[in-house]
Design an enzyme around this catalytic site. Structure first.
Site, short mmCIF file in Angstrom:
data_model
loop_
_atom_site.label_atom_id
_atom_site.label_comp_id
_atom_site.label_asym_id
_atom_site.label_seq_id
_atom_site.Cartn_x
_atom_site.Cartn_y
_atom_site.Cartn_z
N GLU A 82 -41.61 23.22 73.41
CA GLU A 82 -42.22 23.03 74.60
C GLU A 82 -42.49 24.47 75.29
O GLU A 82 -43.61 24.47 76.08
CB GLU A 82 -41.16 22.59 75.72
CG GLU A 82 -40.87 20.87 75.37
CD GLU A 82 -39.73 20.67 74.44
OE1 GLU A 82 -39.35 21.52 73.77
OE2 GLU A 82 -39.48 19.49 74.12
N LYS A 102 -37.73 8.33 84.94
CA LYS A 102 -38.07 7.61 83.74
C LYS A 102 -38.42 6.15 84.25
O LYS A 102 -39.53 5.73 84.04
CB LYS A 102 -37.24 7.72 82.56
CG LYS A 102 -36.88 6.59 81.97
CD LYS A 102 -36.15 6.95 80.61
CE LYS A 102 -35.24 5.82 80.36
NZ LYS A 102 -33.97 6.14 79.40
N MET A 156 -42.25 48.80 70.66
CA MET A 156 -41.97 49.39 71.99
C MET A 156 -40.76 49.75 72.29
O MET A 156 -40.35 50.83 73.02
CB MET A 156 -42.83 48.12 73.04
CG MET A 156 -42.55 48.83 74.43
SD MET A 156 -43.69 50.29 74.54
CE MET A 156 -45.19 49.48 75.05
N PHE A 196 -27.11 11.59 79.82
CA PHE A 196 -27.62 12.19 78.71
C PHE A 196 -29.18 12.87 79.02
O PHE A 196 -29.75 12.30 79.51
CB PHE A 196 -27.80 11.06 77.28
CG PHE A 196 -28.38 11.55 76.33
CD1 PHE A 196 -27.65 12.56 75.56
CD2 PHE A 196 -29.54 11.10 75.99
CE1 PHE A 196 -28.25 13.16 74.50
CE2 PHE A 196 -30.16 11.70 74.89
CZ PHE A 196 -29.50 12.73 74.00
N GLN A 197 -29.13 14.02 78.50
CA GLN A 197 -30.41 14.73 78.57
C GLN A 197 -30.66 14.87 80.21
O GLN A 197 -32.05 14.99 80.64
CB GLN A 197 -31.41 14.39 77.90
CG GLN A 197 -31.32 14.36 76.36
CD GLN A 197 -32.27 14.20 75.55
OE1 GLN A 197 -33.27 13.74 75.78
NE2 GLN A 197 -32.47 15.19 74.33
C1 LIG Z 1 -38.96 37.46 75.10
C2 LIG Z 1 -38.67 39.06 75.14
N1 LIG Z 1 -37.61 39.54 74.66
C3 LIG Z 1 -37.35 40.75 74.60
C4 LIG Z 1 -38.41 41.72 75.24
C5 LIG Z 1 -38.07 43.14 75.14
N2 LIG Z 1 -39.41 43.88 74.34
C6 LIG Z 1 -40.34 44.53 74.74
S1 LIG Z 1 -41.51 44.97 73.70
C7 LIG Z 1 -40.43 44.63 72.51
C8 LIG Z 1 -40.88 44.92 71.04
C9 LIG Z 1 -41.96 43.91 70.56
O1 LIG Z 1 -42.17 44.05 69.14
P1 LIG Z 1 -43.40 43.49 68.42
O2 LIG Z 1 -43.85 42.36 68.89
O3 LIG Z 1 -43.18 43.69 67.06
O4 LIG Z 1 -44.46 44.58 68.98
P2 LIG Z 1 -44.63 46.09 68.96
O5 LIG Z 1 -44.23 46.74 70.04
O6 LIG Z 1 -43.89 46.85 67.55
O7 LIG Z 1 -46.11 46.43 68.78
C10 LIG Z 1 -39.33 43.97 73.06
C11 LIG Z 1 -38.24 43.58 72.03
C12 LIG Z 1 -39.28 41.20 75.61
N3 LIG Z 1 -40.64 41.69 76.09
N4 LIG Z 1 -39.76 39.63 75.75
#
Ligand SMILES: Cc1ncc(C[n+]2csc(CCOP(=O)(O)OP(=O)(O)O)c2C)c(N)n1
Lengths: 159, 567
Positions: free
Chosen positions: B47, B159, B470, B109-110
């Protein structure tokens, strides 16, 4: 500063949660909130008392206005208004004190609505200031129980 | 007619073509009816995929995105996607099934209280409890999601109502709520705006996502052509005006272009249109641009003076605002003389270009630049969240609105793949390019099945740095190089993974093969996954450390080999 907002909303389920959820989510402080149906049964009126500086109140007003069910928000703090709270207060009343308590009740134009062996229940209406003054005057006798509604408010008629 | 038939007819009448969703107990009957209608349902694999796909569809087309989920876990799986759409003001309709009216509140349920859960993350939501209310609720939900500042609206339908019979023709078309018309404050403020523009020596336009929502790109261009005022954009405003036009400096903010941030910090008049002054732009809002006058234009009055005190707040749609201001300037024959300011800006542009060090290995920026040179102007660029997102924002110039889709407000990893497939369905003619990271990609990787099944021409570039780049960058800069839980060991072989799904897979390891492989990917007609083995130590510069002022950037400036603060 304390602001009184009169908020007209659609009389629908969920309205109150939308409005109160907004306050918790955005970290605004509600002092009191009263909802009731109005002369038009499709419209409810929420009277909100909120604490905050001008900027906070402006945000509160704007955020309220964004809610789909909010029809109108009026900040009536600086208007000519009638504001009332309802207080019920159970005060300890030994025979020796009864006379004095009745005098206080008289002075504030409240009513005694129940007489027990050791206590009296006092009913009072008034604005925030008056209610606080009554509580303060009765405190020395021993307050056993206290309940108070939030404020409701209405603009005075044109003179 | 029953509730499900009404709902399907309603969506058809509104011109909905694609719906994204996932079935379950409470919506079986709705699906049964829908499958016999002309509506095209895209079965995602989760979803969250459905709601992001509807979001990507809406961002790319400007139309409403529609998604469906079943009660309980189906509905709760929408939560991230709804929040994402809410923060980026995307018009969405989410329809969830609910347990029958009689069972509500019994933890059956659900059952999940999706209304309570989504109240703070939707523009509005409805629980329909009476079949009679369905038409008005749908009509209002449709209106609310698209009007003013757009946003997601959720409708929770028990539903039993899908099967409830009702004579819908007996009801007038209506909207349930009444609102006092909102004051448009342009008339009162117009003169002030004109006077400030006339007096300004160093004015700057900050264009946000509101310019795109309001379809005001043509007006913005006309305004810029007439006044010569330089433009910076937010991440959400990227593409509101062609980044290749003269005078368009580019993105501001934490990873904005050096000149854009310098211009922001030094302008004497800031005209901010359709933006909410997020902390990624302002740093510490108390110290933001204390010396300049700010005109803030937004359709949502609650954004004015929320984060930043504006000198002239204007409640207005970006399109109407720009039209009125252009007409007034022309009528009064007002011309601006910005010579010295424009000279300062071009001086900055020469002195502080956006740059990175080419290395022996493959650099992520290099991949993005190569793709941007080879792909057509009509390509839709989608990103996930992380370094690759910022590199794309920096190095992929966008020429028009709705061609750059990125999760701005929520920064949702896993947005990219489903959003890209939604965008592709909404624009069958366009190539859709997704830049993602090895982390983000694996957050909704199950949607590869949806991509393959629908044979959508999405070109996925995984900038694989084998880490959560990042976060790793922040650890390097602000946590003394302690890399706690950011190295992604155990990544799959993405090329083989693509092939397992029946998708073409390519790998780029050396800069030398970049050109041919990018061409090969772009020329392929269906979906492609290109795994790019990029330098794992590359960082995004410049960076404004959190809470800092826009001009306090760290970066590697011309000819320098080390990172320093701009001065
Ligand atoms: C759902 C979610 N969980 C955690 C984060 C925190 N976060 C921000 S950037 C990042 C790293 C992203 O890694 P990647 O997709 O490999 O991209 P890169 O920065 O290596 O280009 C994280 C964990 C987020 N933004 N979203």
């Amino acid at each position: 500063m304390r602001h009184t907002l009169a908020v007209l909303v659609e009389n629908q389920p969920g309205v109150l949660s939308h409005v109160s959820g907004l306050f918790s989510r955005r970290g605004y402080n509600i002092e009191s909130l009263v909802v009731s149906e109005t002369e038009d049964h499709t419209v409810s009126r929420i009277t909100l008392v909120v604490e905050g500086d001008e900027q906070v109140i402006e945000q509160v007003t704007k955020q309220l206005n964004k809610q789909v069910e909010v029809i109108k928000v009026n900040d009536i703090t600086n208007e000519e208004i009638v504001e009332r709270q309802l207080l019920l207060l159970k005060v300890s009343a030994d025979p020796a004190d009864r006379q004095e308590i009745m005098q206080i009740v008289d002075i504030f134009r409240c009513r005694i609505v129940d007489i027990g062996r050791r206590s009296l229940v006092v009913e009072a209406t008034g604005d925030e200031k008056k209610i606080q003054a009554i509580i303060k005057s009765l405190r020395p006798f021993g307050i056993q129980e206290l309940v108070c509604t939030g404020s409701v408010a209405m603009l005075r008629g044109q003179k | 007619m029953d509730g499900a038939e009404f709902l399907v007819k309603f969506l058809e009448n509104k011109g909905v073509e694609h719906i994204f969703g996932y079935p379950g107990g409470s919506v079986i009957y709705l699906y049964d009816v829908m499958d016999r209608s002309p509506l095209k349902h895209i079965l995602t694999r989760h979803e969250q995929g459905a709601v992001h796909a509807a979001d990507g569809y809406a961002r790319a087309t400007g139309k409403m995105g529609v998604c469906i989920a079943t009660s309980g876990p189906g509905a709760t799986n929408l939560v991230t996607g709804l929040t994402n759409a809410y923060l980026d003001s995307v018009p969405l309709l989410a329809i969830t099934g609910q347990v029958d009216c009689a069972s509500i509140g019994s933890d059956s349920f659900q059952e999940a209280d999706i209304i309570g859960i989504t109240m703070p993350i939707t523009k509005h939501n409805y629980l329909v409890k009476d079949i009679e209310d369905l038409p008005a609720v749908m009509e209002e939900a449709w209106h609310v999601a698209q009007t003013g500042r757009p946003g997601p609206v959720l409708i929770d339908i028990p539903k039993d109502l899908f099967k409830a019979e009702f004579d819908f023709t007996s009801l007038p078309k209506q909207i349930i709520t009444r609102k006092t018309p909102r004051k448009n404050s342009l008339e009162e403020q117009l003169e002030k705006v004109i006077n400030l523009l006339k007096e300004a020596k160093e004015p700057l336009i900050l264009a946000g996502g509101g310019v795109i929502s309001a379809k005001a790109s043509a007006e913005l261009k006309e305004f810029v052509n007439y006044t010569n005022i330089p433009v910076v954009t937010t991440l959400m405003g990227k593409g509101s005006i062609s980044e290749e036009d003269a005078g368009i400096i580019g993105m501001v903010g934490m990873h904005g272009k050096p000149t854009a941030n310098l211009a922001l910090s030094s302008c004497d008049l800031l005209l901010a249109i359709g933006t909410r002054f997020s902390d990624r732009i302002t740093g510490n809002p108390k110290e933001f641009l204390l010396g300049s006058t700010k005109i803030h234009v937004d359709i949502d009055p609650a954004e004015l003076c929320k984060n930043i005190e504006a000198d002239v707040p204007v409640v207005c749609d970006a399109k109407k605002f720009l039209r009125k201001v252009i007409d007034k300037l022309q009528e009064k024959k007002i011309k601006l003389d910005l010579g010295p300011w424009l000279t300062t800006i071009s001086h900055w542009q020469e002195k502080y270009p956006l740059c990175y060090e080419a290395g022996p290995g493959l650099k992520p920026q290099q991949v993005i630049q190569e793709v941007s040179r080879k792909a057509g102007e009509e390509a839709i660029v989608v990103t996930d969240v992380g370094q690759h997102q910022m590199f794309t924002a920096q190095y992929y110039p966008i020429k028009s609105a709705r061609k750059f889709l990125s999760s701005g407000g929520l920064g949702t990893m896993g947005f990219g793949l489903p959003a890209a497939l939604g965008a592709a369905l909404g624009n069958p003619e366009a190539d859709v390019l997704l830049f993602t990271g090895d982390g983000s990609f694996q957050m909704n990787i199950q949607e590869l099945a949806t991509l393959a099944l629908n044979n959508l021409p999405v070109k996925v570039f995984i900038l694989n740095n084998e880490c959560l780049g990042m976060v790793r960058q922040w650890q390097e800069l602000f946590f003394e190089e302690r890399y706690a839980q950011t190295l992604l060991n155990g990544n799959p072989d993405f090329v083989r993974l693509a092939e397992v799904y029946g998708i073409k897979g390519l790998r780029i390891v050396n800069p030398g093969e970049l050109q041919t492989k990018v061409e090969e990917a772009l020329q392929h007609r269906g979906p492609v996954i290109v795994e790019c083995a990029v330098d794992p130590r590359e960082n995004v510069f410049p960076i404004v450390p959190p809470g800092g002022k826009p001009n306090e950037m760290l970066g590697r400036w011309q000819g320098e080999t080390h990172i320093s603060r701009i001065s």
